[in-house]
Design a protein around this motif. Sequence first.
Motif, PDB file in Angstrom:
ATOM      1  N   ASN A 147       0.710  -0.750  -0.080  1.00 26.54           N
ATOM      2  CA  ASN A 147      -0.101   0.113   0.409  1.00 26.54           C
ATOM      3  C   ASN A 147       0.951   1.199   0.028  1.00 26.54           C
ATOM      4  O   ASN A 147       0.220   2.045   0.344  1.00 26.54           O
ATOM      5  N   HIS A 148       1.925   1.066   0.011  1.00 26.51           N
ATOM      6  CA  HIS A 148       3.061   2.330   0.273  1.00 26.51           C
ATOM      7  C   HIS A 148       4.083   2.216  -0.994  1.00 26.51           C
ATOM      8  O   HIS A 148       5.430   1.370  -0.782  1.00 26.51           O
ATOM      9  N   GLU A 149       4.053   2.854  -1.806  1.00 26.04           N
ATOM     10  CA  GLU A 149       5.134   2.849  -2.954  1.00 26.04           C
ATOM     11  C   GLU A 149       6.035   3.145  -3.076  1.00 26.04           C
ATOM     12  O   GLU A 149       7.129   2.629  -3.229  1.00 26.04           O
ATOM     13  N   GLY A 150       6.959   3.761  -1.680  1.00 25.57           N
ATOM     14  CA  GLY A 150       8.312   4.296  -1.135  1.00 25.57           C
ATOM     15  C   GLY A 150       8.496   2.888  -0.859  1.00 25.57           C
ATOM     16  O   GLY A 150      10.190   2.345  -0.921  1.00 25.57           O
ATOM     17  N   LEU A 151       7.785   2.423   0.366  1.00 28.98           N
ATOM     18  CA  LEU A 151       8.178   1.058   0.642  1.00 28.98           C
ATOM     19  C   LEU A 151       8.371  -0.105  -0.306  1.00 28.98           C
ATOM     20  O   LEU A 151       9.046  -1.047  -0.002  1.00 28.98           O
ATOM     21  N   GLN A 191      11.321   0.606  -1.862  1.00 26.76           N
ATOM     22  CA  GLN A 191      13.067  -0.141  -1.345  1.00 26.76           C
ATOM     23  C   GLN A 191      12.936  -1.392  -0.964  1.00 26.76           C
ATOM     24  O   GLN A 191      14.060  -1.926  -1.015  1.00 26.76           O
ATOM     25  N   VAL A 192      11.881  -2.398  -0.704  1.00 25.92           N
ATOM     26  CA  VAL A 192      12.196  -3.498  -1.071  1.00 25.92           C
ATOM     27  C   VAL A 192      12.771  -4.322  -2.027  1.00 25.92           C
ATOM     28  O   VAL A 192      13.103  -5.264  -1.919  1.00 25.92           O
ATOM     29  N   ARG A 193      11.990  -3.540  -3.078  1.00 27.92           N
ATOM     30  CA  ARG A 193      12.123  -4.223  -5.104  1.00 27.92           C
ATOM     31  C   ARG A 193      13.531  -3.929  -4.277  1.00 27.92           C
ATOM     32  O   ARG A 193      14.265  -5.055  -5.381  1.00 27.92           O
ATOM     33  N   ARG A 194      14.647  -2.841  -4.532  1.00 22.13           N
ATOM     34  CA  ARG A 194      15.658  -2.549  -4.673  1.00 22.13           C
ATOM     35  C   ARG A 194      16.485  -3.534  -3.894  1.00 22.13           C
ATOM     36  O   ARG A 194      18.383  -3.334  -4.084  1.00 22.13           O
ATOM     37  N   PRO A 214       2.443   1.343   6.180  1.00 22.20           N
ATOM     38  CA  PRO A 214       2.744   0.970   5.672  1.00 22.20           C
ATOM     39  C   PRO A 214       3.185  -0.300   5.476  1.00 22.20           C
ATOM     40  O   PRO A 214       3.994  -1.216   6.154  1.00 22.20           O
ATOM     41  N   TRP A 215       2.823  -0.320   4.344  1.00 26.20           N
ATOM     42  CA  TRP A 215       3.183  -2.375   4.252  1.00 26.20           C
ATOM     43  C   TRP A 215       3.293  -3.102   2.682  1.00 26.20           C
ATOM     44  O   TRP A 215       2.816  -2.789   1.605  1.00 26.20           O
ATOM     45  N   ALA A 216       3.833  -4.325   3.118  1.00 26.06           N
ATOM     46  CA  ALA A 216       4.275  -4.879   1.466  1.00 26.06           C
ATOM     47  C   ALA A 216       4.434  -6.014   1.703  1.00 26.06           C
ATOM     48  O   ALA A 216       4.791  -7.021   3.074  1.00 26.06           O
ATOM     49  N   HIS A 217       4.174  -7.062   0.914  1.00 27.09           N
ATOM     50  CA  HIS A 217       3.460  -8.637   1.117  1.00 27.09           C
ATOM     51  C   HIS A 217       4.598  -9.207  -0.090  1.00 27.09           C
ATOM     52  O   HIS A 217       4.848  -8.629  -1.238  1.00 27.09           O
TER      53      HIS A 217
END
Length: 489
Positions: free
Chosen positions: A382-386, A389-392, A447-450
Amino acid sequence: MPVSCVAASEVPAEAGMVAVPVFAGCVLPEGSEIKLDVAFLEGAGFEGTVGQVQSFPTGDHTLTLVGMGSPDEVDAETFRRAAAAIVQAAWRTPEVTTTLLDALPQDGIDRMRAARAIAEGTGMAAYEFLAYKSSVTPCRLETVTVVDPAAGSDAVVQRALDHGSTVAEAVRLARDVVNEPAGTLTPTRLAELATEIADREGLTIEVLDDVAIAEAGLGGLSGVAQGSHEPARLIELRYEPPGEASATLALVGKGITFDSGGLSIKSADPMMTMKTDMSGAAAVMAAMSALPALGAQVRVLGFLPVTENMPGGGAIKPGDVVRIRNGKTVEVLNTDAEGRLVLADGLSLAAERAPDAIVDVATLTGAQIVALGPKIAAVLGNHEGLLDQVRRAGERAGEAVWPLPLPEEYRKDIDSDVADLKNIGQPGKAGAVVAGLFLQEFVAGVPWAHLDVAGPARADTDYGYVKKGATGVAVRTLLELITTFEPLS
Ligand code: BES
Ligand code: MN
Ligand code: ZN
């Protein structure tokens, strides 16, 4: 015993094997004193592509050439793969010395990143799961000595090698826990193991048993567990950095120690590998075990909902409704969509602590495998910035991670007739995305990434530093993310 990587300023005399980097087209790094017979090598099929090796017996040791590919494309992953190729070639040789750092690009990753990658590739490639083999011939390699081409900086290189070895050790831990059969690695045993690790490494741990889980209102976890004889556990780990924390990250890992599907039972073939269904929990636990040694500056909270998913007499039935920790109710129409139920509780707990960000890791959907296959994890959030960061972090760590959307239009697919939500969408339609939309209901806007790692959690053949069986996926991405985390805006 893991292979240790040590720094040295010159090639030690006693090395059984000396491994030397060679670029594509059999070009040696500048300053090398070796002379290559290019025609002979090409005749033998050695072209210097990444991970290719060619060994020659010489008077006092074996000389092994290690392909590095094009010099302009050398990056951390090249060093990991080259180190893995050396481990393969040196399987029976206790002492190996390598001049791999001679292949460092002029303008690309720095020497420290390269040294780390060498240690990571070495430790991961030397992995074997031998716990249940009566007759084994384990890897005999003990020490890889990395020659530092710049004089007088052994100590700095050694620190980078130690960092890489710590990361590899965490990956190996995750692989061990996932490879362990579900018959022995029950939720109870996993919680004991987490306690041993926490005590040893200096993390704080709290374990809720089945009664405490019910009292805490973790209805998703209780519901999934009720068809099993093995009681569930909720494991909470905590890492507190030495100085003032620069941020707080919460990690949540799916811990289904065996996924039979429950009453919506799986067929035989897809069930065979379902001891892998606690890979998310293993990744979080293993990554956190490395944080004290890495001296991470971020506070990290880990939440691991752990249970079997079984079809016992008390099992949750299609149509039953559970109440998740955050108060939302879920109609369970397919008991095989159990991961999102236990994660819903884990995410709710994480969100209550108001961390700067939440990252969850889960072998969540077969649809992830359809979309991205066995070597690329899906990331949703739900958070582009996060997400960025996860992708990079994944890219630097050598783990492929690719984004999928969370489209609002599909949210209605998980509307239930009787509860706030149902646990499945439309069959065959965007399963990984709909699962993400479901999870989003439990993060309370944090802010969350799955990370859906259903495919990458297992490998069906050896390739490079990845070994057949559990891969330890996400450990490196999590560690890279934690150690480089930048506060979100
Ligand atoms: N653990 C599985 C997902 C999985 C499948 C992981 C294959 C690794 C390999 C998960 O619990 C599951 O069964 N998901 C179902 C959800 C469906 C019923 C909505 C799936 O993806 O089929
Ligand atoms: Mn399932
Ligand atoms: Zn599952």
